[in-house]
Motif scaffolding. Sequence first.
Motif, PDB file in Angstrom:
ATOM      1  N   UNK A 102       0.842  -1.199   0.000  1.00 23.10           N
ATOM      2  CA  UNK A 102       0.000   0.000   0.000  1.00 23.10           C
ATOM      3  C   UNK A 102       0.875   1.245   0.000  1.00 23.10           C
ATOM      4  N   UNK A 103       1.563   1.471   1.106  1.00 25.19           N
ATOM      5  CA  UNK A 103       2.345   2.693   1.217  1.00 25.19           C
ATOM      6  C   UNK A 103       3.586   2.661   0.331  1.00 25.19           C
ATOM      7  N   UNK A 104       4.166   1.473   0.162  1.00 26.67           N
ATOM      8  CA  UNK A 104       5.320   1.375  -0.730  1.00 26.67           C
ATOM      9  C   UNK A 104       4.950   1.704  -2.161  1.00 26.67           C
ATOM     10  N   UNK A 105       3.830   1.161  -2.645  1.00 26.24           N
ATOM     11  CA  UNK A 105       3.413   1.439  -4.015  1.00 26.24           C
ATOM     12  C   UNK A 105       2.896   2.860  -4.184  1.00 26.24           C
ATOM     13  N   UNK A 106       2.353   3.455  -3.113  1.00 26.00           N
ATOM     14  CA  UNK A 106       1.981   4.875  -3.187  1.00 26.00           C
ATOM     15  C   UNK A 106       3.219   5.724  -3.443  1.00 26.00           C
ATOM     16  N   UNK A 107       4.273   5.463  -2.687  1.00 25.95           N
ATOM     17  CA  UNK A 107       5.523   6.201  -2.882  1.00 25.95           C
ATOM     18  C   UNK A 107       6.100   5.940  -4.269  1.00 25.95           C
ATOM     19  N   UNK A 108       5.993   4.695  -4.741  1.00 22.40           N
ATOM     20  CA  UNK A 108       6.509   4.351  -6.075  1.00 22.40           C
ATOM     21  C   UNK A 108       5.726   5.090  -7.159  1.00 22.40           C
ATOM     22  N   UNK A 109       4.395   5.194  -6.999  1.00 26.93           N
ATOM     23  CA  UNK A 109       3.561   5.916  -7.963  1.00 26.93           C
ATOM     24  C   UNK A 109       3.916   7.401  -7.977  1.00 26.93           C
ATOM     25  N   UNK A 110       4.122   7.974  -6.795  1.00 25.07           N
ATOM     26  CA  UNK A 110       4.533   9.384  -6.729  1.00 25.07           C
ATOM     27  C   UNK A 110       5.869   9.579  -7.440  1.00 25.07           C
ATOM     28  N   UNK A 111       6.791   8.655  -7.239  1.00 21.24           N
ATOM     29  CA  UNK A 111       8.098   8.736  -7.899  1.00 21.24           C
ATOM     30  C   UNK A 111       7.944   8.669  -9.419  1.00 21.24           C
ATOM     31  N   UNK A 112       7.130   7.739  -9.912  1.00 20.77           N
ATOM     32  CA  UNK A 112       6.946   7.589 -11.359  1.00 20.77           C
ATOM     33  C   UNK A 112       6.302   8.821 -11.975  1.00 20.77           C
ATOM     34  N   UNK A 113       5.488   9.557 -11.196  1.00 25.09           N
ATOM     35  CA  UNK A 113       4.828  10.737 -11.746  1.00 25.09           C
ATOM     36  C   UNK A 113       5.825  11.848 -12.047  1.00 25.09           C
ATOM     37  N   UNK A 114       7.031  11.757 -11.526  1.00 21.71           N
ATOM     38  CA  UNK A 114       8.073  12.750 -11.793  1.00 21.71           C
ATOM     39  C   UNK A 114       9.128  12.216 -12.772  1.00 21.71           C
ATOM     40  N   UNK A 115       8.769  11.163 -13.481  1.00 23.43           N
ATOM     41  CA  UNK A 115       9.657  10.610 -14.497  1.00 23.43           C
ATOM     42  C   UNK A 115       8.996  10.745 -15.870  1.00 23.43           C
ATOM     43  N   UNK A 116       9.654  10.178 -16.873  1.00 23.84           N
ATOM     44  CA  UNK A 116       9.096  10.174 -18.225  1.00 23.84           C
ATOM     45  C   UNK A 116       8.712   8.757 -18.632  1.00 23.84           C
ATOM     46  N   UNK A 117       8.127   8.015 -17.714  1.00 22.42           N
ATOM     47  CA  UNK A 117       7.794   6.608 -17.959  1.00 22.42           C
ATOM     48  C   UNK A 117       6.720   6.491 -19.037  1.00 22.42           C
ATOM     49  N   UNK A 118       6.908   5.511 -19.897  1.00 18.75           N
ATOM     50  CA  UNK A 118       5.936   5.246 -20.967  1.00 18.75           C
ATOM     51  C   UNK A 118       5.307   3.872 -20.729  1.00 18.75           C
ATOM     52  N   UNK A 119       5.711   2.894 -21.575  1.00 21.82           N
ATOM     53  CA  UNK A 119       5.195   1.535 -21.391  1.00 21.82           C
ATOM     54  C   UNK A 119       5.787   0.883 -20.155  1.00 21.82           C
ATOM     55  N   UNK A 120       7.074   1.123 -19.915  1.00 21.50           N
ATOM     56  CA  UNK A 120       7.766   0.562 -18.760  1.00 21.50           C
ATOM     57  C   UNK A 120       8.291   1.702 -17.890  1.00 21.50           C
TER      58      UNK A 120
END
Length: 319
Positions: free
Chosen positions: A47-65
């Motif tokens: 829960x909290x780990x994936x929340x932090x991971x999602x926040x991190x990805x929102x500041x990247x240029x992630x596409x398919x992966x």
Amino acid sequence: MSTVAETSMTLTPEHDTRPSASVRSRLQDALPKIVLAPSFAATVVFVYGFILWTIYLSFTNSKTFPSYAITGPRAYQRLWRWTFESDPPSSWYTSITNMGIFGFLYIFICLALGLFLAILLDQKIRGEGVLRPIYLYPMALSFIVTGVAWKWFLDPGLGLEQTLHQWGWTSFHFDWIKNKDFVIYTVVIAGVWQASGFIMAMFLAGLRGIDGEIMKAAQIDGATTFQLYRRIVIPLLRPVFLSAFIVLAHLAIKSYDLVVALTSGGPGGSAWLPSNFMYEYTFKRNEMAVGSASAVIMLMTITAIIVPYLYSELREKPR
């Protein structure tokens, strides 16, 4: 001497049992922690780990992966830039507009209808034991079942419109589920049908918890029924109103499955909510960063609703 010997004999067994009693008490104290440790660890990670991971990805240029190179708030800029363009390449504008319409109508109608049904049942009417489970039954269904059932009912070629045409009322038309301007209101109808019974149960519990002596005193003072509810009953139900609002707001923000089952997203995504936008852009359009940004905005919205509620519930009451 015999007295000392007897005393030592009586003390020796107690002395021998103290270590085992101490170990047993420690195990008893640690047992709840041992039992809860796996679920606590899973919650922290998934829960909290994936929340932090999602926040991190929102500041990247992630596409398919996932891409772990920080690029700043570009995903948020793209998201809001699309919102205010005249012809946005996304449905984020549609999603937040629908969220405003659906959230307001869903919460308001459920509160009003739930309070009305609770007041009705609180009059000790005949058949209350039968009506209560009927009102509560929709909440026992999943949103998928509710969406499919209402999709059949509102389909112009299958449900209500077709039935009335067969009965001779050929001028009746109700095609909201296929109309991009009205499809979001069909989601409101299905959502209200499912949740209003649960809200009714919350209000009924609150009404049954009001001291009857207060009601009798107000009636003796000449208060009318309308004044009784407006000045006494409804103000006393303020905690129930707050709890019901939190529950409904939480359900409204994460209503993904109801929209998919009922409208399949609507014509051209016209029934999308932010949850549908997040899923579509993350898993279908290969815009993981943008989808993560929309998920973070949803999280912030839920936090803005829940934190004040928790603060009001947990703060120390003035003496």
